[in-house]
Design a protein around this motif. Sequence first.
Motif, short mmCIF file in Angstrom:
data_model
loop_
_atom_site.label_atom_id
_atom_site.label_comp_id
_atom_site.label_asym_id
_atom_site.label_seq_id
_atom_site.Cartn_x
_atom_site.Cartn_y
_atom_site.Cartn_z
N VAL A 50 4.53 -11.01 3.45
CA VAL A 50 5.53 -9.46 3.85
C VAL A 50 6.35 -9.73 2.78
O VAL A 50 7.32 -11.25 2.14
CB VAL A 50 6.58 -9.55 5.17
CG1 VAL A 50 7.07 -8.39 5.26
CG2 VAL A 50 5.47 -9.42 6.40
N ARG B 47 7.15 2.01 -0.40
CA ARG B 47 7.82 0.93 0.13
C ARG B 47 8.37 2.03 1.27
O ARG B 47 9.06 2.64 1.58
CB ARG B 47 8.57 0.24 -0.50
CG ARG B 47 9.83 1.61 -1.81
CD ARG B 47 10.58 0.23 -2.64
NE ARG B 47 9.89 0.37 -3.12
CZ ARG B 47 9.50 -1.15 -4.13
NH1 ARG B 47 9.73 -2.05 -3.65
NH2 ARG B 47 9.18 -1.17 -5.46
N VAL B 48 9.24 0.56 2.39
CA VAL B 48 9.89 0.54 3.40
C VAL B 48 10.71 0.39 3.28
O VAL B 48 11.11 -0.61 3.52
CB VAL B 48 8.70 0.43 5.07
CG1 VAL B 48 9.92 0.20 6.02
CG2 VAL B 48 7.90 1.51 5.02
N LEU C 124 8.87 -4.27 2.04
CA LEU C 124 9.91 -4.10 3.05
C LEU C 124 10.72 -4.61 2.81
O LEU C 124 11.10 -5.86 2.50
CB LEU C 124 9.20 -4.56 4.73
CG LEU C 124 10.63 -4.50 5.67
CD1 LEU C 124 10.69 -3.10 6.64
CD2 LEU C 124 9.64 -5.26 6.68
N ARG D 83 0.07 -3.15 3.24
CA ARG D 83 0.56 -3.74 1.79
C ARG D 83 1.80 -3.58 1.21
O ARG D 83 1.81 -2.93 0.39
CB ARG D 83 -0.45 -4.41 0.81
CG ARG D 83 -1.45 -5.42 1.10
CD ARG D 83 -2.31 -5.72 -0.06
NE ARG D 83 -3.22 -6.72 0.41
CZ ARG D 83 -4.49 -7.10 0.30
NH1 ARG D 83 -4.46 -5.97 -0.99
NH2 ARG D 83 -5.20 -7.80 0.75
N ILE D 84 2.91 -2.78 2.04
CA ILE D 84 3.72 -1.78 1.45
C ILE D 84 5.20 -3.02 1.70
O ILE D 84 5.42 -3.91 2.01
CB ILE D 84 4.19 -0.94 2.53
CG1 ILE D 84 2.93 -0.08 2.41
CG2 ILE D 84 5.73 0.04 2.32
CD1 ILE D 84 2.75 1.13 3.67
N THR E 15 3.26 -4.40 10.33
CA THR E 15 2.47 -2.82 9.77
C THR E 15 2.50 -3.05 8.37
O THR E 15 1.80 -2.80 7.84
CB THR E 15 3.47 -1.55 9.88
OG1 THR E 15 3.19 -2.02 11.93
CG2 THR E 15 3.07 -0.52 9.26
N CYS E 16 3.60 -3.27 7.28
CA CYS E 16 3.91 -3.59 6.41
C CYS E 16 2.72 -4.76 5.33
O CYS E 16 2.29 -4.42 4.70
CB CYS E 16 5.67 -3.90 5.47
SG CYS E 16 6.56 -2.90 6.00
N CYS F 96 7.55 3.99 12.04
CA CYS F 96 7.16 3.98 10.96
C CYS F 96 5.79 3.57 10.20
O CYS F 96 5.36 4.57 9.15
CB CYS F 96 8.40 2.18 10.39
SG CYS F 96 7.46 1.35 8.96
N SER G 238 4.10 5.92 7.65
CA SER G 238 3.63 4.88 6.82
C SER G 238 1.98 5.26 6.28
O SER G 238 1.83 5.37 5.44
CB SER G 238 3.75 3.32 6.84
OG SER G 238 5.23 2.67 6.92
N SER H 239 5.77 -0.71 -6.82
CA SER H 239 4.69 -0.69 -5.78
C SER H 239 3.96 1.11 -5.20
O SER H 239 5.38 1.95 -5.74
CB SER H 239 5.88 -0.94 -4.25
OG SER H 239 5.05 -1.22 -3.28
#
Length: 166
Positions: A63, A11-12, A37, A34-35, A29-30, A152, A156, A8
């Motif tokens: 998610v 990422r968070v 988590l 498309r991040i 949000t992720c 965040c 992000s 990825s």
Amino acid sequence: MSDPSELSPLRVALYEPRIPPNTGNIARTCAAFRIPLALIEPLGFSLDDRYLRRAGLDYWPHVALSVHSDLDTFRECLPLNHRLIGCSRFGGIPLRSMRFQTGDVLLFGREDTGLPTKIRQQCDQITTIPMPGAASEQGQGGVRSLNLSVACAIVSFEAGQQLGLW
């Protein structure tokens, strides 16, 4: 839950999150960006918490979520090319000057205490969102910090923008 070793570009990770609605909003949000988590235990709530689920609405299936017993366990799952970017209200490179790279992990601390010194020391970089209305070091005369989910989203978005993810 997903495997954090999957590639990825960004990422968070939340270090010991405490407030279910914040985590739910961050999950949303992720999903939107498309991040992936990652949640690093101990958590201040159950993943079945109704407030967590409510804040994430019906986006939870979108998610890429993973849960880890501690930061070391999380880092063991990451690709070799990652950088751990601590996000803190003080002592970091201003967000506008931060240069994000593919593989970066945006690490956010607890809502009440932020990132502990021992965790900050493990970060490759620290970044800070400039706040003209910030309180003093003693917490007087202004805003002490942004809400975790807001911070965040800001970091992000900036990181994804720099990496050309959108």
